[in-house]
Design a protein around this motif. Structure first.
Motif: not given
Length: 136
Positions: A65, A70, A73, A75, A109-111, A120
């Motif tokens: 991240s 975080y 990340v 995605r 983190a899950y943008p 984000w």
């Protein structure tokens, strides 16, 4: 390539990738770059395939991240057809459980999902000492 507009809205919000007319050579360079990061254990990309492995339904990416607080990340994307069939929600639920149980991260983190894109983007901009982009 059948889902370019969908991916640009849900995965990247960018017109840089994917884009119409991407050559096989460009796609191969992209895959080679992903493989190099994987070999260095810098980031990881996983194709989501049909059970028989004949067709790609989407992809999951795990990376460090850029935002303090975080550990990683995550995605992901699925094709437009898979999104329309409800597979995106099922994949997201599975990935969250997989990351929670199989990866050594405390805070992920899950943008575009658990964290909306505007929030984000502002967090990333702050972490880089920049002003966040204006929404539009």
């Amino acid at each position: 390539m059948s889902s370019i507009a969908h991916l640009q809205k849900t995965f990247t919000r960018s017109t840089q990738w994917p884009h119409p007319g991407i050559s096989e050579a460009d796609a191969m360079r992209d895959m080679e770059a992903e493989e190099a990061r994987f070999r260095k254990r810098e980031s990881f990309a996983y194709a989501v395939l049909t059970p028989d492995g004949s067709r790609e339904l989407g992809c999951v990416y795990v990376a460090p991240s850029p935002v303090q607080g975080y550990d990683a990340v995550v995605r992901m994307w699925v094709t437009q057809a898979q999104y329309d069939a409800g597979f995106d929600a099922r994949l997201y639920e599975w990935v969250v459980g997989w990351v929670r149980t199989e990866w050594p991260f405390g805070n992920v983190a899950y943008p575009g999902r658990a964290i909306d894109w505007a929030t984000w983007d502002a967090l990333v901009a702050r972490s880089k000492g920049k002003t966040p982009p204006a929404e539009g």
